[in-house]
Design an enzyme around this catalytic site. Structure first.
Site, PDB file in Angstrom:
ATOM      1  CE  LYS A 211      12.417   6.775  -8.675  1.00  0.00           C
ATOM      2  NZ  LYS A 211      12.522   7.689  -7.503  1.00  0.00           N
TER       3      LYS A 211
ATOM      4  CG  ASP B 141      11.495  10.498 -10.603  1.00  0.00           C
ATOM      5  OD1 ASP B 141      10.522  11.164 -10.238  1.00  0.00           O
ATOM      6  OD2 ASP B 141      12.399  10.119  -9.829  1.00  0.00           O
TER       7      ASP B 141
ATOM      8  CB  THR C 278       7.543  11.042  -5.139  1.00  0.00           C
ATOM      9  OG1 THR C 278       8.715  10.366  -5.590  1.00  0.00           O
ATOM     10  CG2 THR C 278       6.351  10.603  -5.990  1.00  0.00           C
TER      11      THR C 278
ATOM     12  CD  GLU D 164      -4.316   8.726   5.037  1.00  0.00           C
ATOM     13  OE1 GLU D 164      -3.297   8.978   5.700  1.00  0.00           O
ATOM     14  OE2 GLU D 164      -4.542   7.608   4.536  1.00  0.00           O
TER      15      GLU D 164
ATOM     16  CE1 TYR E 291       0.049   9.447   0.564  1.00  0.00           C
ATOM     17  CE2 TYR E 291      -1.543   9.262   2.345  1.00  0.00           C
ATOM     18  CZ  TYR E 291      -1.253   9.255   0.997  1.00  0.00           C
ATOM     19  OH  TYR E 291      -2.262   9.064   0.077  1.00  0.00           O
TER      20      TYR E 291
ATOM     21  CE  LYS F 153      -1.675  12.546  -2.612  1.00  0.00           C
ATOM     22  NZ  LYS F 153      -1.365  12.101  -3.998  1.00  0.00           N
TER      23      LYS F 153
ATOM     24  CE  LYS G  98      -0.278   1.713   1.011  1.00  0.00           C
ATOM     25  NZ  LYS G  98      -0.582   2.245  -0.289  1.00  0.00           N
TER      26      LYS G  98
ATOM     27  CE1 TYR H  29       0.999  -0.357  13.423  1.00  0.00           C
ATOM     28  CE2 TYR H  29      -0.503   0.299  11.686  1.00  0.00           C
ATOM     29  CZ  TYR H  29       0.777   0.068  12.131  1.00  0.00           C
ATOM     30  OH  TYR H  29       1.834   0.253  11.289  1.00  0.00           O
TER      31      TYR H  29
ATOM     32  CG  ASN I 125      -8.146   0.069  11.559  1.00  0.00           C
ATOM     33  OD1 ASN I 125      -8.712   0.302  10.486  1.00  0.00           O
ATOM     34  ND2 ASN I 125      -7.179   0.840  12.045  1.00  0.00           N
TER      35      ASN I 125
HETATM   36  P1  NAD Z   1       0.559   2.930  -5.069  1.00  0.00           P
HETATM   37  O1  NAD Z   1       1.635   3.109  -4.048  1.00  0.00           O
HETATM   38  O2  NAD Z   1      -0.066   1.596  -5.242  1.00  0.00           O
HETATM   39  O3  NAD Z   1       1.119   3.368  -6.509  1.00  0.00           O
HETATM   40  C1  NAD Z   1       1.924   4.495  -6.685  1.00  0.00           C
HETATM   41  C2  NAD Z   1       2.567   4.401  -8.063  1.00  0.00           C
HETATM   42  O4  NAD Z   1       3.343   5.587  -8.260  1.00  0.00           O
HETATM   43  C3  NAD Z   1       3.508   3.208  -8.221  1.00  0.00           C
HETATM   44  O5  NAD Z   1       3.282   2.574  -9.446  1.00  0.00           O
HETATM   45  C4  NAD Z   1       4.895   3.839  -8.196  1.00  0.00           C
HETATM   46  O6  NAD Z   1       5.842   3.125  -8.975  1.00  0.00           O
HETATM   47  C5  NAD Z   1       4.601   5.212  -8.794  1.00  0.00           C
HETATM   48  N1  NAD Z   1       5.603   6.212  -8.403  1.00  0.00           N
HETATM   49  C6  NAD Z   1       6.079   6.465  -7.157  1.00  0.00           C
HETATM   50  N2  NAD Z   1       7.001   7.445  -7.206  1.00  0.00           N
HETATM   51  C7  NAD Z   1       7.089   7.820  -8.504  1.00  0.00           C
HETATM   52  C8  NAD Z   1       7.869   8.798  -9.180  1.00  0.00           C
HETATM   53  N3  NAD Z   1       8.740   9.572  -8.527  1.00  0.00           N
HETATM   54  N4  NAD Z   1       7.704   8.932 -10.516  1.00  0.00           N
HETATM   55  C9  NAD Z   1       6.839   8.148 -11.203  1.00  0.00           C
HETATM   56  N5  NAD Z   1       6.093   7.197 -10.605  1.00  0.00           N
HETATM   57  C10 NAD Z   1       6.214   7.046  -9.271  1.00  0.00           C
HETATM   58  O7  NAD Z   1      -0.528   4.048  -4.733  1.00  0.00           O
HETATM   59  P2  NAD Z   1      -2.118   3.991  -4.887  1.00  0.00           P
HETATM   60  O8  NAD Z   1      -2.692   3.396  -3.668  1.00  0.00           O
HETATM   61  O9  NAD Z   1      -2.457   3.468  -6.209  1.00  0.00           O
HETATM   62  O10 NAD Z   1      -2.433   5.565  -4.833  1.00  0.00           O
HETATM   63  C11 NAD Z   1      -2.456   6.354  -6.028  1.00  0.00           C
HETATM   64  C12 NAD Z   1      -2.814   7.786  -5.667  1.00  0.00           C
HETATM   65  O11 NAD Z   1      -4.081   7.805  -5.015  1.00  0.00           O
HETATM   66  C13 NAD Z   1      -1.824   8.440  -4.712  1.00  0.00           C
HETATM   67  O12 NAD Z   1      -1.628   9.753  -5.132  1.00  0.00           O
HETATM   68  C14 NAD Z   1      -2.535   8.380  -3.356  1.00  0.00           C
HETATM   69  O13 NAD Z   1      -2.144   9.469  -2.549  1.00  0.00           O
HETATM   70  C15 NAD Z   1      -3.981   8.496  -3.773  1.00  0.00           C
HETATM   71  N6  NAD Z   1      -4.954   7.881  -2.855  1.00  0.00           N
HETATM   72  C16 NAD Z   1      -4.807   6.564  -2.466  1.00  0.00           C
HETATM   73  C17 NAD Z   1      -5.766   5.986  -1.635  1.00  0.00           C
HETATM   74  C18 NAD Z   1      -5.664   4.542  -1.222  1.00  0.00           C
HETATM   75  O14 NAD Z   1      -6.471   4.091  -0.390  1.00  0.00           O
HETATM   76  N7  NAD Z   1      -4.732   3.757  -1.740  1.00  0.00           N
HETATM   77  C19 NAD Z   1      -6.860   6.747  -1.185  1.00  0.00           C
HETATM   78  C20 NAD Z   1      -6.970   8.078  -1.605  1.00  0.00           C
HETATM   79  C21 NAD Z   1      -6.020   8.626  -2.443  1.00  0.00           C
END
Ligand code: NAD
Length: 329
Positions: A38, A61, A100, A127, A149, A153, A188, A206, A248
């Site tokens: 999206k 989306d 989402t 998490e 969040y 998930k 982040k 924090y 942290n």
């Molecule tokens: P991010 O926030 O960097 O990227 C999320 C992406 O999803 C973005 O490109 C956004 O545009 C897209 N998106 C959001 N809503 C949408 C929708 N409704 N339709 C289509 N696209 C949509 O997230 P990330 O850090 O890359 O995480 C990716 C996945 O990995 C997530 O599912 C997250 O829960 C999981 N995860 C992340 C971490 C971490 O440390 N970042 C750790 C474990 C798991």
């Protein structure tokens, strides 16, 4: 192999797609990739090699079932990354997370069922388990998510399991610890702290920073996801982590050192609501079943990440300008 990847304009999904197109995964040298994203505030087209002959990008989306009907048929597998992913934002407003992460996941799964795409990896997070003082969670541990969040998930994991059980979709779920690496959005903690320090600002820690997180380089996470996609069992959950536990405060110390500045640059801010104390997953299953082990040593990986943000100001500067980072903490 034709792989459909949701959310790959974000941090981890884009890393996975760049790897697929660069031949990092030897078992799929000619993979064709369709990305559905999206492009929310967290998505960034500069993260992807748009125009690559084996990449099709669809802006849309995951909640849009008509669009999924159109673009999903013909793929061999789905890797589902798309999510609202920032805990702090979920504390301000949970609704986009439910939309989402829960409805979006259900819509993707339903579209897979309808269009006959059977193999799916649902990318989840450690998490969902909550917070653990000692020891580690196995894949059979109770889910006790503490933020909207994490709750969204956890709900999406339940849907993934249900679509495996009810409809026979070949779904595997991954639950990974905190990732770090290049191209991570500037809200982040690691990119926020690095870019603040590079720009001469303080960093907001924090509370006293005693909470513990387990860090894994994004390239290791993507290798694990790919191994699960190719060799993981349907209906199974795979924990993933780096086994690098840092408070942290320790993480902050490492970043200050790498940026060549001292503790006078740290500003203590009130702790996050219901801040999880510690995450720790047991990763014996993915190690024994799929032979997965992280390859990037944290000391090397984090130094490379600091260097990457130093060398790629053009990538993050517009994002910092656009994001209201002051409101983050
Ligand atoms: P991010 O926030 O960097 O990227 C999320 C992406 O999803 C973005 O490109 C956004 O545009 C897209 N998106 C959001 N809503 C949408 C929708 N409704 N339709 C289509 N696209 C949509 O997230 P990330 O850090 O890359 O995480 C990716 C996945 O990995 C997530 O599912 C997250 O829960 C999981 N995860 C992340 C971490 C971490 O440390 N970042 C750790 C474990 C798991």
């Amino acid at each position: 192999m034709r792989i459909f990847v949701t959310g790959a304009a974000g941090f981890i999904g884009s890393h996975y797609v760049r790897g697929l197109l660069d031949g990092e995964h030897a078992d799929v040298p000619d993979a064709h990739v369709t990305v559905l994203d999206k492009v929310t505030y967290a998505g960034n087209l500069n993260n992807l090699p748009i125009g690559h002959p084996r990449l099709t990008f669809v802006r849309g989306d995951v909640c849009d079932d008509e669009l999924l009907n159109e673009v999903l048929p013909g793929h061999d597998a789905v890797v589902h990354f798309a999510a609202e992913s920032h805990v702090d934002r979920s504390l301000m407003s949970g609704a986009p997370f439910v939309t989402t992460n829960v409805l979006g996941t259900q819509t993707v799964l339903e579209a897979c069922r309808r269009t006959g795409v059977r193999r799916i990896v649902h990318v989840s997070t450690d998490e969902v388990y909550g917070s653990i003082a000692e020891g580690s969670w196995t894949e059979r541990s109770l889910l006790e998510p503490n933020s909207p969040y994490a709750a969204s998930k956890a709900a999406s994991d339940m849907l993934a399991r249900a679509y495996w059980r009810s409809h026979g979709l070949e779904i595997s779920i991954t639950r990974c610890s905190n990732n770090y690496g290049p191209y991570q959005f500037v809200e982040k903690v690691i990119p926020l702290f690095i870019t603040n320090l590079i720009d001469g600002h303080d960093v907001p820690l924090y509370g006293d920073g005693h909470q513990v997180r387990d860090w894994l380089h994004v390239s290791d996470h993507c290798r694990a996801i790919h191994q699960v996609l190719m060799n993981g069992r349907a209906g199974e959950i795979y924990n993933i982590s780096g086994g690098v536990e840092l408070s942290n405060r320790e993480l902050t110390g490492r970043l200050l050192e790498l940026c060549g500045v001292g503790w006078d640059r740290v500003r203590q801010v009130p702790d996050r609501k219901a801040h999880d104390e510690r995450y720790s997953v047991d990763t014996i299953k993915i190690r024994d079943e799929l032979g997965f082990a992280p390859q990037v040593a944290f000391e090397d990986g984090i130094a490379q990440v600091v260097a990457w943000y130093r060398d790629n100001r053009a990538w993050w500067e517009p994002l910092r300008r656009g994001a209201d980072l002051a409101a983050e903490r």
